[in-house]
Design an enzyme around this catalytic site. Structure first.
Site, PDB file in Angstrom:
ATOM      1  N   SER A   6       0.827  -1.210   0.000  1.00 17.60           N
ATOM      2  CA  SER A   6       0.000   0.000   0.000  1.00 17.60           C
ATOM      3  C   SER A   6       0.865   1.266   0.000  1.00 17.60           C
ATOM      4  O   SER A   6       1.560   1.538  -0.959  1.00 17.60           O
ATOM      5  CB  SER A   6      -0.968  -0.032   1.184  1.00 17.60           C
ATOM      6  OG  SER A   6      -2.143   0.690   0.892  1.00 17.60           O
TER       7      SER A   6
ATOM      8  N   LYS B 140     -21.454  16.587   9.218  1.00 14.68           N
ATOM      9  CA  LYS B 140     -20.415  16.903  10.184  1.00 14.68           C
ATOM     10  C   LYS B 140     -20.112  15.738  11.125  1.00 14.68           C
ATOM     11  O   LYS B 140     -18.992  15.598  11.613  1.00 14.68           O
ATOM     12  CB  LYS B 140     -20.801  18.144  11.004  1.00 14.68           C
ATOM     13  CG  LYS B 140     -19.674  18.688  11.873  1.00 14.68           C
ATOM     14  CD  LYS B 140     -18.458  19.038  11.026  1.00 14.68           C
ATOM     15  CE  LYS B 140     -17.299  19.525  11.912  1.00 14.68           C
ATOM     16  NZ  LYS B 140     -16.079  19.734  11.126  1.00 14.68           N
TER      17      LYS B 140
END
Length: 269
Positions: free
Chosen positions: A86, A138
């Site tokens: 990765s 949020k």
């Protein structure tokens, strides 16, 4: 740090070792080391990577710094150790050449974002969160409720954008088309031998083979020994019996806590 009298090392080789998860501390150490290598004008850098990956931004900054160092004339050869997956791959493709062991675990080219849905558990124990927010997204990935369809779509767009950035970096670094990269960039891991077949690495070998390749590319003496930069200071825990095991366990726990809710280029077996 400015080296005294701008000491040059034009006939020597530098070495940096990136071990463990890539995070802010890794970035600080590596960027400092790369600056020192640039100031001393090393003609070659042996980049040893033994990492499962890590945070996106930190991996990108190290990758960019490697490209800048190469522009200054330093040849960079990467050596993949036990694992370079990765974010480790993202950093590695910033090198001019990559050498991997036949059994190196590499790949895992992709993006992961995880949150925890504890709503059922919280309901059982009678805990309820009260949230006041400025916008509907949020409190996205809040542990007290599942994702909505809209939130999942929004997060998927973030993942897709990060994935395309990853694919483009591998494509440029390895001189492959994005179509070829995407044929194996589906999150799978593979061995060093398989990586060579895909075009992800150049040669099969160990760190010494990578060193010899760097010596050849930079036209250095065959007896040249690398100077290691960016060593992390050994903490008190490392001197205690079982300290290394405790340190690794704490690192794993810290990685899990820090990574929760973050977009990561990290191999998660």
């Amino acid at each position: 740090m400015i080296w005294p009298l701008r000491r040059k090392s034009k006939k020597r080789m530098a070495r940096i070792c990136i071990e463990g998860p890539i995070n802010a501390e890794t970035r600080k150490n590596v960027l400092k080391a790369l600056k020192q290598i640039e100031e001393r004008e090393f003609p070659a850098l042996l980049l040893r990577i033994d990492s499962p990956g890590g945070t996106v931004g930190d991996s990108q900054e190290i990758h960019s710094a490697l490209l800048r160092l190469r522009e200054k004339g330093c040849h960079v050869v990467a050596s993949f150790g036990n694992i370079s997956a990765s974010g480790g791959v993202y950093i590695g493709v910033g090198a001019e050449k990559i050498v991997a062991n036949p059994g190196t675990i590499t790949g895992s080219i992709g993006v992961i974002l995880r949150g925890n849905n504890l709503s059922k558990l919280l309901e059982r124990v009678g805990i309820k969160f009260e949230t006041v927010k400025s916008g509907i997204y949020k409190d996205i990935l809040s542990p007290d409720r599942p994702l909505s369809t809209e939130e999942r779509a929004l997060l998927q767009s973030l993942i897709d954008s990060s994935y395309e950035q990853f694919v483009l970096a591998v494509s440029k670094g390895r001189n492959l088309t994005t179509e070829v990269v995407k044929s194996f960039a589906d999150g799978r891991v593979f061995t060093g031998e398989q990586a060579k077949e895909f075009g992800l690495v150049d040669e099969i070998g160990d760190e010494n083979d990578a060193k010899l390749l760097a010596i050849k590319i930079a036209n250095l003496d065959e007896k040249t020994k690398p100077i290691t930069f960016g060593k992390t200071k050994k903490k008190l825990l490392g001197f205690l019996p079982g300290g290394k095991l405790i340190h690794n366990l704490l690192n794993a726990l810290n990685q899990e806590l820090e990574g929760n809710g973050q977009i990561l280029w990290l191999y998660k077996p």
